[in-house]
Write an enzyme that holds these catalytic residues in place. Structure first.
Site, PDB file in Angstrom:
ATOM      1  CE  LYS A   9      12.052   5.003  13.687  1.00 27.41           C
ATOM      2  NZ  LYS A   9      11.825   4.947  12.219  1.00 27.41           N
ATOM      3  CE1 TYR A  49       6.495   3.725  12.637  1.00 32.18           C
ATOM      4  CE2 TYR A  49       7.524   1.995  13.932  1.00 32.18           C
ATOM      5  CZ  TYR A  49       7.559   3.259  13.364  1.00 32.18           C
ATOM      6  OH  TYR A  49       8.676   4.050  13.531  1.00 32.18           O
ATOM      7  CG  PHE A  57       8.247  -1.311   4.786  1.00 38.78           C
ATOM      8  CD1 PHE A  57       7.967  -0.791   6.039  1.00 38.78           C
ATOM      9  CD2 PHE A  57       7.745  -0.655   3.661  1.00 38.78           C
ATOM     10  CE1 PHE A  57       7.202   0.358   6.183  1.00 38.78           C
ATOM     11  CE2 PHE A  57       6.981   0.507   3.806  1.00 38.78           C
ATOM     12  CZ  PHE A  57       6.710   1.006   5.068  1.00 38.78           C
ATOM     13  CG  ASN A 112      14.305   6.000   9.653  1.00 39.99           C
ATOM     14  OD1 ASN A 112      14.107   5.379  10.696  1.00 39.99           O
ATOM     15  ND2 ASN A 112      13.329   6.362   8.833  1.00 39.99           N
ATOM     16  CG  HIS A 115       8.419   7.779  15.619  1.00 43.56           C
ATOM     17  ND1 HIS A 115       7.612   7.604  14.523  1.00 43.56           N
ATOM     18  CD2 HIS A 115       7.632   8.329  16.573  1.00 43.56           C
ATOM     19  CE1 HIS A 115       6.378   8.025  14.825  1.00 43.56           C
ATOM     20  NE2 HIS A 115       6.365   8.467  16.070  1.00 43.56           N
ATOM     21  CD  GLU A 126       2.855   8.428  17.051  1.00 46.49           C
ATOM     22  OE1 GLU A 126       3.836   9.167  17.302  1.00 46.49           O
ATOM     23  OE2 GLU A 126       2.506   8.145  15.893  1.00 46.49           O
TER      24      GLU A 126
HETATM   25  P1  GTP Z   1       8.578   7.585  11.540  1.00 48.00           P
HETATM   26  O1  GTP Z   1       8.904   8.895  12.185  1.00 48.00           O
HETATM   27  O2  GTP Z   1       9.400   6.442  12.090  1.00 48.00           O
HETATM   28  O3  GTP Z   1       7.080   7.288  11.559  1.00 48.00           O
HETATM   29  O4  GTP Z   1       9.054   7.714  10.013  1.00 48.00           O
HETATM   30  P2  GTP Z   1       8.340   8.538   8.839  1.00 48.00           P
HETATM   31  O5  GTP Z   1       7.080   9.183   9.339  1.00 48.00           O
HETATM   32  O6  GTP Z   1       9.390   9.399   8.241  1.00 48.00           O
HETATM   33  O7  GTP Z   1       7.990   7.368   7.809  1.00 48.00           O
HETATM   34  P3  GTP Z   1       6.702   6.391   7.794  1.00 48.00           P
HETATM   35  O8  GTP Z   1       5.776   6.707   8.916  1.00 48.00           O
HETATM   36  O9  GTP Z   1       6.189   6.384   6.409  1.00 48.00           O
HETATM   37  O10 GTP Z   1       7.399   4.977   8.046  1.00 48.00           O
HETATM   38  C1  GTP Z   1       7.676   4.541   9.359  1.00 48.00           C
HETATM   39  C2  GTP Z   1       9.007   3.850   9.392  1.00 48.00           C
HETATM   40  O11 GTP Z   1       8.929   2.647   8.648  1.00 48.00           O
HETATM   41  C3  GTP Z   1      10.160   4.622   8.741  1.00 48.00           C
HETATM   42  O12 GTP Z   1      10.741   5.585   9.572  1.00 48.00           O
HETATM   43  C4  GTP Z   1      11.126   3.496   8.447  1.00 48.00           C
HETATM   44  O13 GTP Z   1      11.838   3.112   9.628  1.00 48.00           O
HETATM   45  C5  GTP Z   1      10.177   2.372   8.046  1.00 48.00           C
HETATM   46  N1  GTP Z   1      10.003   2.336   6.598  1.00 48.00           N
HETATM   47  C6  GTP Z   1       9.227   3.146   5.829  1.00 48.00           C
HETATM   48  N2  GTP Z   1       9.333   2.831   4.527  1.00 48.00           N
HETATM   49  C7  GTP Z   1      10.199   1.789   4.476  1.00 48.00           C
HETATM   50  C8  GTP Z   1      10.736   1.011   3.412  1.00 48.00           C
HETATM   51  O14 GTP Z   1      10.431   1.207   2.241  1.00 48.00           O
HETATM   52  N3  GTP Z   1      11.617   0.017   3.770  1.00 48.00           N
HETATM   53  C9  GTP Z   1      11.984  -0.220   5.072  1.00 48.00           C
HETATM   54  N4  GTP Z   1      12.847  -1.207   5.346  1.00 48.00           N
HETATM   55  N5  GTP Z   1      11.487   0.496   6.088  1.00 48.00           N
HETATM   56  C10 GTP Z   1      10.617   1.489   5.800  1.00 48.00           C
HETATM   57 MG    MG Z   2       5.604   8.132  10.412  1.00 49.32          MG
END
Ligand code: GTP
Ligand code: MG
Length: 149
Positions: A9, A49, A57, A112, A115, A126
């Protein structure tokens, strides 16, 4: 063979973590089949997404992902989707185990650094979304037989 979409990212690129992150997947023994630096347009971030559209968020997430270049990668290997998620660690870096990418290199969910696809189906979806035809390269690593029998 399973494929996953991994992306450094914008925070990971800005912080100079690209090489470190690629190394972790290389050292594990997975095969890199696609790689590019790319400024993501808003519509692509929203499509990627789309399952999170209704989350509070979501606007911040789209701003984050489009805030600078990302490094797009396709990786291939037996069990690569679940294994990559393990190497990456929990979504919240403060909950992620030490030894994982997020556990070692990040402190906040909104920053974080990386991805990883959450299922083989999404891995395919993807990779097709982020790479054009011809950008994914299928090749035979010379060391393949030293990595899996
Ligand atoms: P990805 O590998 O990026 O898809 O992450 P993930 O699978 O561990 O998490 P998820 O798919 O649920 O969420 C996608 C992304 O959205 C996360 O990696 C974060 O960057 C962002 N995100 C998720 N939850 C939050 C939140 O509560 N606050 C914020 N600011 N960002 C969030
Ligand atoms: Mg995810």
């Amino acid at each position: 063979v399973e494929q996953t979409y991994i992306m450094v990212k914008p925070d990971g690129v800005q912080r100079g973590l690209v090489g470190e992150i690629i190394s972790r997947f290389e050292k594990k023994g997975f095969k890199l089949t696609g790689l590019k630096l790319f400024q993501c347009p808003k519509d692509l971030a929203e499509e990627h997404y789309k399952d999170l559209t209704s989350r509070p968020f979501f606007p911040k997430l789209i701003t984050y992902i489009t805030s600078g270049p990302v490094v797009c990668m396709a990786w291939e290997g037996v069990g690569v989707v679940a294994s990559a998620r393990k190497l990456i660690g929990s979504t919240d870096p403060l909950q992620a185990e030490p030894g994982t990418i997020r556990g070692d290199l990040a402190v906040q969910t909104g920053r974080n650094v990386v991805h990883g696809s959450d299922s083989p189906e999404n891995g395919k979806r993807e990779i097709a979304l982020w790479f054009k035809e011809g950008e994914v390269c299928h090749w035979t690593p010379a060391l393949a037989l030293w990595i899996s029998e």
